[in-house]
Scaffold this motif. Structure first.
Motif, PDB file in Angstrom:
ATOM      1  N   VAL A   1       6.171   1.920   1.465  1.00 49.77           N
ATOM      2  CA  VAL A   1       6.478   1.797   0.042  1.00 49.77           C
ATOM      3  C   VAL A   1       5.785   0.586  -0.562  1.00 49.77           C
ATOM      4  O   VAL A   1       5.306   0.629  -1.703  1.00 49.77           O
ATOM      5  CB  VAL A   1       8.007   1.728  -0.164  1.00 49.77           C
ATOM      6  CG1 VAL A   1       8.334   1.396  -1.616  1.00 49.77           C
ATOM      7  CG2 VAL A   1       8.649   3.052   0.229  1.00 49.77           C
ATOM      8  N   ARG A   2       5.719  -0.489   0.208  1.00 53.24           N
ATOM      9  CA  ARG A   2       5.088  -1.719  -0.277  1.00 53.24           C
ATOM     10  C   ARG A   2       3.789  -1.988   0.472  1.00 53.24           C
ATOM     11  O   ARG A   2       3.557  -3.084   0.985  1.00 53.24           O
ATOM     12  CB  ARG A   2       6.048  -2.886  -0.122  1.00 53.24           C
ATOM     13  CG  ARG A   2       7.367  -2.673  -0.850  1.00 53.24           C
ATOM     14  CD  ARG A   2       8.255  -3.874  -0.792  1.00 53.24           C
ATOM     15  NE  ARG A   2       9.501  -3.653  -1.508  1.00 53.24           N
ATOM     16  CZ  ARG A   2      10.470  -4.561  -1.624  1.00 53.24           C
ATOM     17  NH1 ARG A   2      10.310  -5.755  -1.049  1.00 53.24           N
ATOM     18  NH2 ARG A   2      11.568  -4.293  -2.286  1.00 53.24           N
TER      19      ARG A   2
ATOM     20  N   PRO B   1      13.321   2.263   9.324  1.00 50.08           N
ATOM     21  CA  PRO B   1      13.447   1.579   8.017  1.00 50.08           C
ATOM     22  C   PRO B   1      12.281   0.627   7.728  1.00 50.08           C
ATOM     23  O   PRO B   1      11.810   0.553   6.588  1.00 50.08           O
ATOM     24  CB  PRO B   1      14.760   0.804   8.146  1.00 50.08           C
ATOM     25  CG  PRO B   1      15.534   1.540   9.182  1.00 50.08           C
ATOM     26  CD  PRO B   1      14.521   2.038  10.149  1.00 50.08           C
TER      27      PRO B   1
ATOM     28  N   ALA C   1       5.805  -7.457   3.020  1.00 47.49           N
ATOM     29  CA  ALA C   1       6.605  -6.669   3.966  1.00 47.49           C
ATOM     30  C   ALA C   1       5.705  -5.810   4.849  1.00 47.49           C
ATOM     31  O   ALA C   1       5.948  -5.684   6.060  1.00 47.49           O
ATOM     32  CB  ALA C   1       7.597  -5.791   3.212  1.00 47.49           C
ATOM     33  N   ASP C   2       4.661  -5.241   4.246  1.00 47.84           N
ATOM     34  CA  ASP C   2       3.731  -4.405   5.013  1.00 47.84           C
ATOM     35  C   ASP C   2       2.971  -5.244   6.035  1.00 47.84           C
ATOM     36  O   ASP C   2       2.839  -4.857   7.204  1.00 47.84           O
ATOM     37  CB  ASP C   2       2.762  -3.711   4.052  1.00 47.84           C
ATOM     38  CG  ASP C   2       1.853  -2.727   4.772  1.00 47.84           C
ATOM     39  OD1 ASP C   2       2.269  -2.209   5.824  1.00 47.84           O
ATOM     40  OD2 ASP C   2       0.736  -2.479   4.289  1.00 47.84           O
TER      41      ASP C   2
ATOM     42  N   LYS D   1       9.747   0.923   4.532  1.00 53.21           N
ATOM     43  CA  LYS D   1       9.542  -0.218   3.629  1.00 53.21           C
ATOM     44  C   LYS D   1       8.074  -0.637   3.616  1.00 53.21           C
ATOM     45  O   LYS D   1       7.520  -0.993   2.568  1.00 53.21           O
ATOM     46  CB  LYS D   1      10.422  -1.390   4.091  1.00 53.21           C
ATOM     47  CG  LYS D   1      10.533  -2.517   3.073  1.00 53.21           C
ATOM     48  CD  LYS D   1      11.508  -3.568   3.557  1.00 53.21           C
ATOM     49  CE  LYS D   1      11.744  -4.638   2.508  1.00 53.21           C
ATOM     50  NZ  LYS D   1      12.387  -4.126   1.289  1.00 53.21           N
ATOM     51  N   SER D   2       7.444  -0.601   4.779  1.00 50.05           N
ATOM     52  CA  SER D   2       6.030  -0.969   4.864  1.00 50.05           C
ATOM     53  C   SER D   2       5.165   0.001   4.066  1.00 50.05           C
ATOM     54  O   SER D   2       4.207  -0.412   3.402  1.00 50.05           O
ATOM     55  CB  SER D   2       5.601  -0.987   6.329  1.00 50.05           C
ATOM     56  OG  SER D   2       4.228  -1.264   6.449  1.00 50.05           O
TER      57      SER D   2
ATOM     58  N   GLN E   1      12.050   8.286  -2.112  1.00 50.89           N
ATOM     59  CA  GLN E   1      11.828   7.900  -0.706  1.00 50.89           C
ATOM     60  C   GLN E   1      12.567   8.831   0.242  1.00 50.89           C
ATOM     61  O   GLN E   1      12.045   9.184   1.310  1.00 50.89           O
ATOM     62  CB  GLN E   1      12.261   6.452  -0.492  1.00 50.89           C
ATOM     63  CG  GLN E   1      11.389   5.428  -1.187  1.00 50.89           C
ATOM     64  CD  GLN E   1      11.945   4.028  -1.080  1.00 50.89           C
ATOM     65  OE1 GLN E   1      12.676   3.703  -0.144  1.00 50.89           O
ATOM     66  NE2 GLN E   1      11.624   3.181  -2.055  1.00 50.89           N
TER      67      GLN E   1
ATOM     68  N   ARG F   1       5.102   4.663   9.109  1.00 52.13           N
ATOM     69  CA  ARG F   1       4.301   4.138   7.997  1.00 52.13           C
ATOM     70  C   ARG F   1       3.201   5.122   7.602  1.00 52.13           C
ATOM     71  O   ARG F   1       3.014   5.429   6.425  1.00 52.13           O
ATOM     72  CB  ARG F   1       3.689   2.794   8.387  1.00 52.13           C
ATOM     73  CG  ARG F   1       2.833   2.163   7.292  1.00 52.13           C
ATOM     74  CD  ARG F   1       2.199   0.870   7.771  1.00 52.13           C
ATOM     75  NE  ARG F   1       1.439   0.253   6.712  1.00 52.13           N
ATOM     76  CZ  ARG F   1       0.161   0.540   6.432  1.00 52.13           C
ATOM     77  NH1 ARG F   1      -0.480   1.476   7.150  1.00 52.13           N
ATOM     78  NH2 ARG F   1      -0.473  -0.060   5.439  1.00 52.13           N
TER      79      ARG F   1
END
Length: 330
Positions: free
Chosen positions: A138-139, A131, A144-145, A135-136, A240, A214
């Motif tokens: 996507v952003r 997860p 967050a990355d 998230k990393s 996603q 990632r």
């Protein structure tokens, strides 16, 4: 000429069978070479073989004769190797000089604890790293990355024993939440004792899985089919999920391969937390020159790593349709 779907599937299945057979035979060949190297360590060790086997205990002619007979040291080298390899295959691993029990029993008593620790660490790493990796990706470039990348760098660079000591100080001494050492009395108590060691191992493994996730997700999010899905008005969550489904191939195969990281990491983790597993058994056997245990455990670890690599290849063939169609008719 048109080829029926049934014949095409049969051809692809034969192709996959040949590829799997080649990988299995290659794995067996590698294990045979490793077994020769591991067996030769007894002869490459400095000093007399009998003294290495007996350790620091007082020797007598009767003890020396018994050791030479037990390990067939008067036989030709190839006969000793074949006898040892045959014993490993059949489960007759000899007797531990330090523990005075059969090596197979000494290993079997400790396998459940080490296996539970590895599975728990792997589950924690996957549950957290995948997860975070999504998230990393996507952003990418956001907070967050950067946070996820920083955590991955810490996990990759921090030594296992240092992470273990830090977690012990914080969560077992300063905040007495978890036990300091030992494996508990069984059941839930054992799982509770394994939480900190599992987190210690999961940090390094999770860092690798996070990076793999990632990278795979960023590559998938930049493809044309994702752009088309967004243009059709699909929600970000749906996009996603579609991207993650296609990114699962490198993630699953990569996670399977880095699972071998746990095999070496358990030695340090079990030593740090005083867990009676295979890692501490190997460490103690090396220190006391218990060669029968060292040889058997080392070859067992090599077999486990080879099987994991073989399963990773199989997973790649099953997940990637291009591999399944590689040998089929076009």
């Amino acid at each position: 000429m048109t080829i029926s779907p049934a014949r095409a599937r049969a051809s692809r299945n034969r192709s996959m069978g040949r590829m799997l057979l080649v990988r299995v035979l290659g794995t067996i060949a590698v294990l045979l070479v490793l077994s020769m190297l591991i067996f030769s360590l007894m002869y490459l060790a400095p000093g007399d073989i009998v003294k290495n086997l007996l350790g620091n205990r007082p020797t007598s002619p009767e003890a020396v004769a018994a050791i030479r007979e037990q390990y067939r040291l008067d036989d030709p080298l190839y006969a000793q190797y074949l006898h040892w390899l045959g014993g490993f295959v059949t489960g007759d691993l000899g007797e531990s000089i330090r523990l005075q029990v059969p090596v197979a029993d000494a290993i079997a008593q400790r396998v459940p604890l080490t296996l539970t620790l590895c599975l728990l660490a792997f589950a924690i790493a996957i549950a957290v790293a995948v997860p975070l990796g999504v998230k990393s990706a996507v952003r990418a470039g956001g907070l967050a990355d950067r946070s996820a990348n920083g955590l991955a760098i810490v996990g990759l660079s921090a030594p296992t024993f240092a992470v273990g000591l830090l977690l012990l100080y914080v969560f077992a001494y300063y905040l007495p939440i978890f036990p300091v050492y030992g494996a508990g009395s069984g059941g839930f108590d054992t799982l509770w004792h394994l939480v900190l060691p599992a987190v210690t191992l999961a940090l390094g493994l999770g860092a690798i899985v996070l990076k793999l996730t990632r990278t795979a997700m960023i590559r998938e999010l930049e493809t044309d089919y994702v752009t088309s899905a967004r243009a059709r008005g699909l929600s970000p969550a749906s996009v996603q999920r579609i991207a993650l489904r296609n990114a699962a191939i490198p993630i699953v195969t990569g996670a399977s391969l880095v699972l071998t990281f746990l095999v070496g990491g358990t030695v340090l983790a079990e030593t740090t937390y005083a867990l009676p597993g295979l890692g501490t058994l190997l460490q103690g056997s090396v220190l006391f020159k218990d060669i029968a245990v060292v040889q058997s455990l080392t070859l067992l670890v090599a077999v486990i790593i080879a099987v994991i690599a073989l399963l990773a290849d199989l997973a790649y063939m099953l997940l990637d349709p291009r591999i399944r169609q590689a040998g089929g008719p076009r």
